[in-house]
Design a protein around this motif. Structure first.
Motif, PDB file in Angstrom:
ATOM      1  N   SER B  22      41.841  43.516  41.998  1.00 19.31           N
ATOM      2  CA  SER B  22      41.994  42.368  42.893  1.00 19.31           C
ATOM      3  C   SER B  22      40.684  41.886  43.493  1.00 19.31           C
ATOM      4  O   SER B  22      40.518  40.706  43.765  1.00 19.31           O
ATOM      5  CB  SER B  22      42.994  42.692  43.995  1.00 19.31           C
ATOM      6  OG  SER B  22      42.496  43.754  44.771  1.00 19.31           O
ATOM      7  N   ALA B  23      39.746  42.802  43.683  1.00 22.87           N
ATOM      8  CA  ALA B  23      38.478  42.400  44.302  1.00 22.87           C
ATOM      9  C   ALA B  23      37.739  41.389  43.429  1.00 22.87           C
ATOM     10  O   ALA B  23      36.865  40.667  43.904  1.00 22.87           O
ATOM     11  CB  ALA B  23      37.600  43.613  44.542  1.00 22.87           C
ATOM     12  N   HIS B  24      38.091  41.340  42.152  1.00 24.54           N
ATOM     13  CA  HIS B  24      37.344  40.479  41.215  1.00 24.54           C
ATOM     14  C   HIS B  24      37.929  39.090  41.057  1.00 24.54           C
ATOM     15  O   HIS B  24      37.418  38.291  40.292  1.00 24.54           O
ATOM     16  CB  HIS B  24      37.275  41.145  39.835  1.00 24.54           C
ATOM     17  CG  HIS B  24      36.622  42.492  39.869  1.00 24.54           C
ATOM     18  ND1 HIS B  24      35.278  42.656  40.078  1.00 24.54           N
ATOM     19  CD2 HIS B  24      37.147  43.734  39.754  1.00 24.54           C
ATOM     20  CE1 HIS B  24      34.993  43.948  40.078  1.00 24.54           C
ATOM     21  NE2 HIS B  24      36.106  44.624  39.888  1.00 24.54           N
ATOM     22  N   TRP B  25      39.027  38.836  41.768  1.00 24.83           N
ATOM     23  CA  TRP B  25      39.709  37.562  41.545  1.00 24.83           C
ATOM     24  C   TRP B  25      38.786  36.362  41.674  1.00 24.83           C
ATOM     25  O   TRP B  25      38.892  35.395  40.939  1.00 24.83           O
ATOM     26  CB  TRP B  25      40.871  37.392  42.547  1.00 24.83           C
ATOM     27  CG  TRP B  25      42.154  37.980  42.045  1.00 24.83           C
ATOM     28  CD1 TRP B  25      42.815  39.061  42.535  1.00 24.83           C
ATOM     29  CD2 TRP B  25      42.945  37.503  40.944  1.00 24.83           C
ATOM     30  NE1 TRP B  25      43.963  39.306  41.814  1.00 24.83           N
ATOM     31  CE2 TRP B  25      44.058  38.363  40.834  1.00 24.83           C
ATOM     32  CE3 TRP B  25      42.813  36.451  40.037  1.00 24.83           C
ATOM     33  CZ2 TRP B  25      45.046  38.202  39.858  1.00 24.83           C
ATOM     34  CZ3 TRP B  25      43.792  36.277  39.073  1.00 24.83           C
ATOM     35  CH2 TRP B  25      44.894  37.154  38.985  1.00 24.83           C
ATOM     36  N   TRP B  26      37.887  36.394  42.641  1.00 25.83           N
ATOM     37  CA  TRP B  26      37.068  35.203  42.885  1.00 25.83           C
ATOM     38  C   TRP B  26      35.664  35.327  42.326  1.00 25.83           C
ATOM     39  O   TRP B  26      34.792  34.534  42.654  1.00 25.83           O
ATOM     40  CB  TRP B  26      37.062  34.859  44.382  1.00 25.83           C
ATOM     41  CG  TRP B  26      38.395  34.317  44.757  1.00 25.83           C
ATOM     42  CD1 TRP B  26      39.425  34.992  45.353  1.00 25.83           C
ATOM     43  CD2 TRP B  26      38.890  33.006  44.487  1.00 25.83           C
ATOM     44  NE1 TRP B  26      40.523  34.184  45.472  1.00 25.83           N
ATOM     45  CE2 TRP B  26      40.225  32.955  44.956  1.00 25.83           C
ATOM     46  CE3 TRP B  26      38.352  31.864  43.889  1.00 25.83           C
ATOM     47  CZ2 TRP B  26      41.015  31.803  44.842  1.00 25.83           C
ATOM     48  CZ3 TRP B  26      39.137  30.727  43.794  1.00 25.83           C
ATOM     49  CH2 TRP B  26      40.450  30.709  44.272  1.00 25.83           C
ATOM     50  N   ASP B  27      35.458  36.317  41.476  1.00 22.07           N
ATOM     51  CA  ASP B  27      34.186  36.388  40.758  1.00 22.07           C
ATOM     52  C   ASP B  27      34.328  35.497  39.525  1.00 22.07           C
ATOM     53  O   ASP B  27      34.983  35.871  38.554  1.00 22.07           O
ATOM     54  CB  ASP B  27      33.888  37.834  40.369  1.00 22.07           C
ATOM     55  CG  ASP B  27      32.619  37.937  39.540  1.00 22.07           C
ATOM     56  OD1 ASP B  27      31.956  36.889  39.332  1.00 22.07           O
ATOM     57  OD2 ASP B  27      32.295  39.052  39.102  1.00 22.07           O
ATOM     58  N   GLU B  28      33.699  34.335  39.597  1.00 28.17           N
ATOM     59  CA  GLU B  28      33.917  33.353  38.528  1.00 28.17           C
ATOM     60  C   GLU B  28      33.300  33.773  37.197  1.00 28.17           C
ATOM     61  O   GLU B  28      33.575  33.175  36.169  1.00 28.17           O
ATOM     62  CB  GLU B  28      33.360  31.983  38.948  1.00 28.17           C
ATOM     63  CG  GLU B  28      34.146  31.364  40.072  1.00 28.17           C
ATOM     64  CD  GLU B  28      33.504  30.084  40.582  1.00 28.17           C
ATOM     65  OE1 GLU B  28      33.737  29.046  39.965  1.00 28.17           O
ATOM     66  OE2 GLU B  28      32.771  30.144  41.583  1.00 28.17           O
ATOM     67  N   SER B 102      47.317  43.919  47.707  1.00 26.83           N
ATOM     68  CA  SER B 102      45.876  43.670  47.740  1.00 26.83           C
ATOM     69  C   SER B 102      45.548  42.285  47.193  1.00 26.83           C
ATOM     70  O   SER B 102      44.604  41.643  47.660  1.00 26.83           O
ATOM     71  CB  SER B 102      45.111  44.750  46.978  1.00 26.83           C
ATOM     72  OG  SER B 102      45.609  44.877  45.682  1.00 26.83           O
ATOM     73  N   ASN B 103      46.329  41.821  46.225  1.00 26.65           N
ATOM     74  CA  ASN B 103      46.126  40.444  45.766  1.00 26.65           C
ATOM     75  C   ASN B 103      46.323  39.464  46.911  1.00 26.65           C
ATOM     76  O   ASN B 103      45.535  38.530  47.094  1.00 26.65           O
ATOM     77  CB  ASN B 103      47.115  40.096  44.646  1.00 26.65           C
ATOM     78  CG  ASN B 103      46.668  40.640  43.296  1.00 26.65           C
ATOM     79  OD1 ASN B 103      45.570  41.176  43.176  1.00 26.65           O
ATOM     80  ND2 ASN B 103      47.522  40.524  42.305  1.00 26.65           N
ATOM     81  N   ILE B 106      43.445  39.521  49.319  1.00 30.10           N
ATOM     82  CA  ILE B 106      42.278  38.823  48.745  1.00 30.10           C
ATOM     83  C   ILE B 106      42.480  37.316  48.791  1.00 30.10           C
ATOM     84  O   ILE B 106      41.594  36.552  49.202  1.00 30.10           O
ATOM     85  CB  ILE B 106      42.052  39.272  47.273  1.00 30.10           C
ATOM     86  CG1 ILE B 106      41.529  40.700  47.224  1.00 30.10           C
ATOM     87  CG2 ILE B 106      41.116  38.326  46.535  1.00 30.10           C
ATOM     88  CD1 ILE B 106      40.092  40.874  47.630  1.00 30.10           C
ATOM     89  N   ALA B 107      43.677  36.891  48.403  1.00 32.64           N
ATOM     90  CA  ALA B 107      43.963  35.461  48.372  1.00 32.64           C
ATOM     91  C   ALA B 107      43.871  34.858  49.773  1.00 32.64           C
ATOM     92  O   ALA B 107      43.259  33.802  49.967  1.00 32.64           O
ATOM     93  CB  ALA B 107      45.346  35.217  47.764  1.00 32.64           C
ATOM     94  N   SER B 108      44.460  35.543  50.752  1.00 33.79           N
ATOM     95  CA  SER B 108      44.432  35.026  52.125  1.00 33.79           C
ATOM     96  C   SER B 108      43.013  34.975  52.644  1.00 33.79           C
ATOM     97  O   SER B 108      42.602  34.005  53.289  1.00 33.79           O
ATOM     98  CB  SER B 108      45.238  35.933  53.057  1.00 33.79           C
ATOM     99  OG  SER B 108      46.489  36.180  52.528  1.00 33.79           O
TER     100      SER B 108
END
Lengths: 635, 300
Positions: B22-28, B102-103, B106-108
């Motif tokens: 989940s920590a990687h969700w916003w690593d483009e 955790s998703n 991260i999203a919030s």
């Protein structure tokens, strides 16, 4: 001006359990300075030069941007001065740009072109470009490129005229905030747990937190430093002298002053760009030592040397320039009378008749008589009355004086950043124009590349917005970099190579140029380059275009130009053996490339309309003793 | 009841897998780079369909420039919130839900950086089944790249369908169960290029577009409830007691449903431009790998 309404959080859905952190807290008033000490923006453009203003204009003209984004532009200077710029008619600024048809089309599409004072712009209908050593020459006219002479190949426009137009256009979009007389003090990164967005701290105490930070802040871009984007480049060891030139109008039997002239001297190109019947703009790129000597000279001496630089054989120019340098070094600056005598003497030694188009010493005499009183020359035509000398149109009109206060100079360099989009700790940043790339002015492409950047970035932002994207994200900005980086690089490399080949003192290159073997080749390359300066008409570059997207053949063209120059360099070692055959072959290859891009004129690939005449004489030129026959008047 | 719903379609192993990432969700540039690039194409498809249906429903009136504005949208399996943020930016009142806590955090967290999102975006750590306990229904229900990760696709589709308002839209994206998809999404993306963590996808859980069409040709069914879900791959229609008009006419061919009822569009990755494109309508073999699916709930 607060465009982001304060967010009174609307807790819509009901399920209370497992509510995320975000919605348990009452939402901050994010847009007000009071809460967190900063204002929320979507786009902050740093720099109010032509590129920055054009971006603000393009964004302002987009409805979806206006409705959704808060755009601010920060500029250290006073924009109201530019907005109210009201120069005397006929007194042109020394900072001019030749706007290609593509750039004009972009500005028209945005709606800003209507605000440009057309009276102060001039079309380039014809170009004359020649080699300073061999005198091999190409000329081409707008019609050859499928353009009407009304459109011209490009339009010379004072930068102030363009900037004023953009500002007036921006007046119609109060949504775009212009923050002038304000400098960016620092740019810092917001806390990681606040997303690390850029915080732009202004010297008036305001802080802008922005989704996207655009660096339109020139070569020493603070945005680039913040984004930690490395750039590479070099200084050309060349200084560009600019000035507004005053001259007589063309005579009754000549075409109007709509021809641009450029001569490639070994010290750098000298260009004459027409602004009106009696004014033109100078861009003379030369060695720094000579530049400072020229700048220290009497204006009429400089005017005389400008006339000579377009006309005298290279060997004599070298001599004159040495005289100027010596005089400058010894403190005994040459007087107008001395320089006239020198030029006159050089003309005599080349058997140049005083009435020929190649002669300029009589103009210096006129300058001498008139001093700086350009206006007083009215009616006293020393060159243009009656039947003009043969070949008069091979050279620009004789300069009689320089508009006072317009002589200036700046160093030239090549610079290109490694990327246009900031990443990691410098994310949410993007560079346009000179902040991303600086280029030699010889092809007049600097601002055009910047405007093409701006057009692309504005479109990219609009697209991302329509797809609900975060316009500061890498994903949203990637198409901008994808579209612009290689195109810019190709154009820049071609210009760089052109500069290098013409200022080269490497023996084979000089040899090749002096005997004219490679000249065909090189001039085809120059031709390709200058055609791009001209650009094509909007409807022309849909020819091989895919549906929807406009296809600009620029990059393909520049690639052709670059390949042409590379072939010259590569061929230097073998050219002595292969001779003309090779030159013709490479030239033909380039011609075919041009033809494929739909650019090649219907004529033969031999670009040198006057080359035949010069070819026989030019071989002697490298010896430096005998002036070429071709420079003799044929009366 | 609620326990059954909470765990009926959520696959715990899958949730653990995504929680770990989940920590990687916003690593483009990271694990989810493909999804970042895919997102604009998804939104484009949603907007196109909404515009098209607006045009059908109200012929002659110009479609609004932003077809999502003011709609209630639900994003099931929102992950880091890539799609939810886009929907919210376009003005939809968006609820993003995910079975991984955790998703959701991260999203919030990511959305909290953006002052534009607080008004229209909300996240909840919950399951789609739990939402059925509440009366709220949505104009658009989206579930992107989720179907291939759930335990009981038929029950999951049924839940999604029930959350749609009458006349509303269900958008799905998933991967077809074909040799091509095995090669591209598992062999190439996970094992060779290592762009995606190994184990992200299970080929047998992929679902073909024709299976989705035939599901909705028989949906809703008016026969009594069956508690047990079918095994993966074979979709059996789950019950719903409210209405009986099938979402897709039973007689239309499974690979080409009626334009006003459902649509399948391929998503094509162009490796040279490193970007996803919406395949042209009806493009040959476009739905052989990644595809988007749209179906509309009948008004009655």
């Amino acid at each position: 001006m607060l465009l982001v309404p304060s967010s009174t959080s609307r807790i819509c859905c009901v399920v209370a359990k497992n509510h995320s952190k975000l919605f348990l807290k009452p939402t901050r008033r994010l847009s007000t300075p009071s809460g967190s000490g900063h204002e929320e923006c979507d786009v902050v453009i740093v720099g109010g030069g032509p590129a920055g203003l054009a971006l603000a204009s393009a964004l302002g003209s987009s409805q979806v941007v206006r409705e959704n984004l808060r755009v601010a532009l920060v500029e250290g200077g006073d924009l109201s001065k530019l907005r109210d710029w009201s120069p005397k008619s006929g007194a042109f600024s020394n900072r001019v740009s030749s706007l290609t048809n593509a750039s004009q089309a972009f500005l028209q599409g945005v709606g800003a072109w209507d605000f440009v004072d057309a009276e102060r712009t001039a079309p380039i209908e014809e170009m004359q470009v020649w080699d300073g050593i061999s005198d091999a020459r190409i000329n081409f006219v707008a019609e050859d490129l499928g353009l009407t002479s009304e459109d011209g190949m490009a339009r010379l426009t004072e930068n102030f005229n363009l900037q004023r137009a953009l500002l007036r256009h921006l007046n119609t979009f109060p949504q775009v905030e212009l923050i002038d007389k304000t400098r960016v003090q620092t740019i810092v990164r917001d806390a990681d747990d606040r997303g690390g967005w850029p915080l732009v701290q202004l010297d008036n105490g305001r802080t802008l937190r922005t989704r996207l930070l655009v660096g339109a802040d020139g070569f020493n871009s603070p945005v680039r430093s913040y984004a930690q984007i490395p750039s590479f480049g070099w200084s050309y060891d060349t200084q560009a002298i600019v000035a507004t030139l005053i001259h007589e109008p063309r005579g009754a039997f000549q075409s109007p002053n709509t021809t641009a002239y450029q001569r490639f001297l070994p010290t750098g190109p000298i260009a004459f760009l027409p602004l009106s019947a009696t004014s033109s703009s100078l861009v003379w790129s030369t060695k720094p030592g000579l530049a400072s000597a020229l700048l220290a000279s009497d204006p009429s001496v400089l005017a005389g040397l400008i006339n000579a630089a377009f006309r005298l054989p290279e060997i004599s120019l070298r001599y004159l320039h040495n005289r100027i340098l010596q005089g400058h070094a010894s403190g005994q600056v040459l007087t107008p009378a001395e320089i006239r005598e020198e030029i006159f003497w050089r003309e005599q030694s080349h058997s140049i008749d005083a009435h020929s188009a190649y002669s300029s010493s009589h103009a210096v005499a006129a300058i001498d008589a008139q001093g700086e009183q350009a206006d007083a020359i009215e009616g006293k035509r020393f060159n243009n009355a009656g039947i003009p000398p043969e070949d008069a149109e091979l050279f620009p009109p004789l300069v009689t004086s320089l508009l006072p206060g317009t002589v200036a100079s700046f160093p030239l360099r090549f610079n290109h950043t490694e990327t246009y989009i900031g990443e990691g700790s410098g994310s949410r940043t993007v560079l346009v124009g000179d902040a991303a790339h600086t280029v030699h002015p010889l092809a007049g492409q600097g601002l055009n590349l910047g405007l093409a950047d701006v057009e692309c970035l504005a479109k990219c932002i609009e697209n991302a917005l329509q797809q609900g994207g975060d316009i500061g994200s890498y994903t949203a900005l990637m198409p901008y970099a994808q579209e612009r980086y290689l195109k810019n690089h190709t154009v820049m490399s071609a210009i760089d190579k052109l500069h290098k080949i013409y200022t080269s003192t490497a023996e084979p290159v000089v040899w090749a140029r002096s005997v004219g073997v490679e000249v065909l080749n090189e001039l085809d390359t120059v031709k390709a380059a200058l055609m791009l300066t001209a650009g094509a008409k909007q409807n022309q570059y849909n020819r091989n275009g895919a549906s929807g997207e406009q296809q600009r053949p620029d990059a393909a063209m520049w690639e052709a130009a670059a390949k042409g120059v590379e072939s010259v360099v590569a061929a230097n070692n073998t050219v002595k053996v292969l001779g003309r055959g090779l030159a013709g072959m490479v030239g033909m290859g380039l011609y075919n490339l041009l033809k494929e891009s739909g650019y090649a004129p219907p004529s033969t690939p031999s670009a040198t309309s006057t080359n035949d005449r010069h070819a026989n004489g030019s071989s002697n030129d490298s010896n430096g003793s005998v002036p070429p026959d071709s420079t003799q008047p044929r009366k | 009841m609620s326990l059954r719903r909470l765990y009926s379609t959520v696959n715990n192993a899958e949730i653990a897998h995504f929680s770990k990432l989940s920590a990687h969700w916003w690593d483009e540039h990271g694990e989810f780079a493909f999804l970042h690039k895919m997102n604009p194409a998804r939104v484009q498809f949603i907007q196109q369909k909404l515009k098209e249906i607006h045009h059908d429903d109200h012929p002659g009136t110009p479609a609004p420039s932003n077809s999502l504005k003011g709609l209630d949208a639900l994003d099931i399996g929102c992950g880091g919130g890539l799609l939810s943020e886009s929907l919210a930016r376009l003005g939809a009142n968006t609820l993003g839900i995910d079975a991984s806590e955790s998703n959701i955090s991260i999203a919030s967290h990511h959305a909290s950086h953006d002052p534009k999102l607080s008004r229209s975006l909300e996240y909840q750590h919950t399951t789609s089944e739990s939402l059925l306990d509440h009366p709220k229904r949505y104009d658009i229900v989206c579930s992107m790249e989720v179907l291939e990760h759930v335990n009981n696709p038929a029950l999951f589709l049924d839940t999604c369908a029930q959350l749609v308002k009458p006349g509303g839209h269900l958008f799905l994206s998933t991967i077809a169960r074909t040799p091509l998809s095995d090669f591209l999404t598992i062999f190439l993306a996970e094992h060779v290029l290592r762009k995606v963590t190994v184990g992200t996808h299970t080929h047998s859980k992929f679902i073909n577009s024709t299976e989705l069409v035939s599901f909705f040709q028989k949906y809703p069914r008016s026969k009594p409830k069956t508690e047990s879900g079918s095994s993966s791959g074979e979709l059996s229609t789950s019950p719903s007691d409210t209405d009986t008009v099938p979402w897709i006419s039973p007689h239309s061919p499974a690979n080409e449903p009626m334009r006003t009822q459902a649509e399948i569009r391929g998503l094509i990755y162009n490796p040279l431009q490193a970007n996803w494109y919406l395949a042209p309508r009806g493009a040959w073999a476009a739905a052989e790998c990644n595809y988007l699916f749209w179906v509309r709930k009948p008004l009655v």
